[in-house]
Design a protein around this motif. Structure first.
Motif, PDB file in Angstrom:
ATOM      1  N   UNK A   1       0.859  -1.315  -0.203  1.00  0.00           N
ATOM      2  CA  UNK A   1      -0.053  -0.103  -0.006  1.00  0.00           C
ATOM      3  C   UNK A   1       0.745   1.392   0.041  1.00  0.00           C
ATOM      4  N   UNK A   2       1.936   1.542   0.688  1.00  0.00           N
ATOM      5  CA  UNK A   2       2.558   2.400   1.033  1.00  0.00           C
ATOM      6  C   UNK A   2       3.375   2.642  -0.360  1.00  0.00           C
ATOM      7  N   UNK A   3       4.063   1.612  -1.073  1.00  0.00           N
ATOM      8  CA  UNK A   3       4.520   1.754  -2.210  1.00  0.00           C
ATOM      9  C   UNK A   3       3.758   2.449  -3.534  1.00  0.00           C
ATOM     10  N   UNK A   4       2.569   2.006  -3.349  1.00  0.00           N
ATOM     11  CA  UNK A   4       1.478   2.436  -4.453  1.00  0.00           C
ATOM     12  C   UNK A   4       1.121   4.024  -4.156  1.00  0.00           C
ATOM     13  N   UNK A   5       1.247   4.181  -2.877  1.00  0.00           N
ATOM     14  CA  UNK A   5       0.978   5.702  -2.422  1.00  0.00           C
ATOM     15  C   UNK A   5       1.855   6.461  -2.941  1.00  0.00           C
ATOM     16  N   UNK A  29      11.729   5.315 -10.723  1.00  0.00           N
ATOM     17  CA  UNK A  29      11.204   5.402  -9.467  1.00  0.00           C
ATOM     18  C   UNK A  29      11.384   3.988  -8.593  1.00  0.00           C
ATOM     19  N   UNK A  30      11.263   2.906  -9.637  1.00  0.00           N
ATOM     20  CA  UNK A  30      11.387   1.550  -9.023  1.00  0.00           C
ATOM     21  C   UNK A  30      12.886   1.365  -8.676  1.00  0.00           C
ATOM     22  N   UNK A  31      13.761   1.781  -9.616  1.00  0.00           N
ATOM     23  CA  UNK A  31      15.134   1.703  -9.442  1.00  0.00           C
ATOM     24  C   UNK A  31      15.540   2.720  -8.120  1.00  0.00           C
ATOM     25  N   UNK A  32      15.041   3.567  -8.000  1.00  0.00           N
ATOM     26  CA  UNK A  32      15.346   4.540  -6.704  1.00  0.00           C
ATOM     27  C   UNK A  32      14.679   3.875  -5.342  1.00  0.00           C
ATOM     28  N   UNK A  33      13.397   3.310  -5.592  1.00  0.00           N
ATOM     29  CA  UNK A  33      12.708   2.862  -4.555  1.00  0.00           C
ATOM     30  C   UNK A  33      13.602   1.567  -3.855  1.00  0.00           C
ATOM     31  N   UNK A  39      14.696   1.983   3.855  1.00  0.00           N
ATOM     32  CA  UNK A  39      13.304   1.718   4.526  1.00  0.00           C
ATOM     33  C   UNK A  39      13.265   1.276   5.982  1.00  0.00           C
ATOM     34  N   UNK A  40      12.652   2.106   6.667  1.00  0.00           N
ATOM     35  CA  UNK A  40      13.005   1.971   8.216  1.00  0.00           C
ATOM     36  C   UNK A  40      12.307   0.516   8.549  1.00  0.00           C
ATOM     37  N   UNK A  44      16.586   0.551   8.195  1.00  0.00           N
ATOM     38  CA  UNK A  44      17.119   1.427   7.303  1.00  0.00           C
ATOM     39  C   UNK A  44      18.330   0.875   6.161  1.00  0.00           C
ATOM     40  N   UNK A  45      17.876  -0.119   5.604  1.00  0.00           N
ATOM     41  CA  UNK A  45      18.445  -0.702   4.332  1.00  0.00           C
ATOM     42  C   UNK A  45      17.547  -0.556   3.228  1.00  0.00           C
ATOM     43  N   UNK A  46      18.337  -0.902   1.859  1.00  0.00           N
ATOM     44  CA  UNK A  46      17.372  -0.778   0.856  1.00  0.00           C
ATOM     45  C   UNK A  46      16.778  -2.420   0.668  1.00  0.00           C
ATOM     46  N   UNK A  47      15.630  -2.312  -0.166  1.00  0.00           N
ATOM     47  CA  UNK A  47      15.316  -3.709  -0.498  1.00  0.00           C
ATOM     48  C   UNK A  47      16.334  -4.495  -1.354  1.00  0.00           C
TER      49      UNK A  47
END
Length: 82
Positions: A1-5, A29-33, A39-40, A44-47
């Motif tokens: 849900x958060x990703x879509x928002x 955006x997907x690359x940045x995300x 991500x807390x 605080x690591x990236x996916x």
């Protein structure tokens, strides 16, 4: 849900006149995300760090830097106090 928002707020509210422009913005955006945004909920690591198993290495390196910074500040404080 958060990703879509987040996607909606950053990408889909803009006007794009060519389909390729929208696709490029979504890809960016997907690359940045996945590779740049911390991500807390993931300590605080990236996916990408978690997915590829780099999480523990990153956290250990952060802890090493933190300890080194504290030690350096203590030495600087001691030198100023002397």
């Amino acid at each position: 849900e958060r990703w879509h928002q987040t996607l909606k707020n950053r990408i889909l509210l803009e006007n794009y006149f060519l389909p390729g422009d929208l696709e490029a913005q979504i890809e960016a955006f997907v690359t940045h995300y996945n590779h740049r945004r911390y991500h807390e909920s993931l300590d605080n690591l990236t996916p990408a760090d978690v997915y590829f198993g780099r999480g523990e290495t990153v956290l250990m390196e952060r802890e090493r830097i933190k300890r080194q910074t504290i030690q350096t500040r203590r030495l600087q404080h001691q030198m100023q106090a002397a």
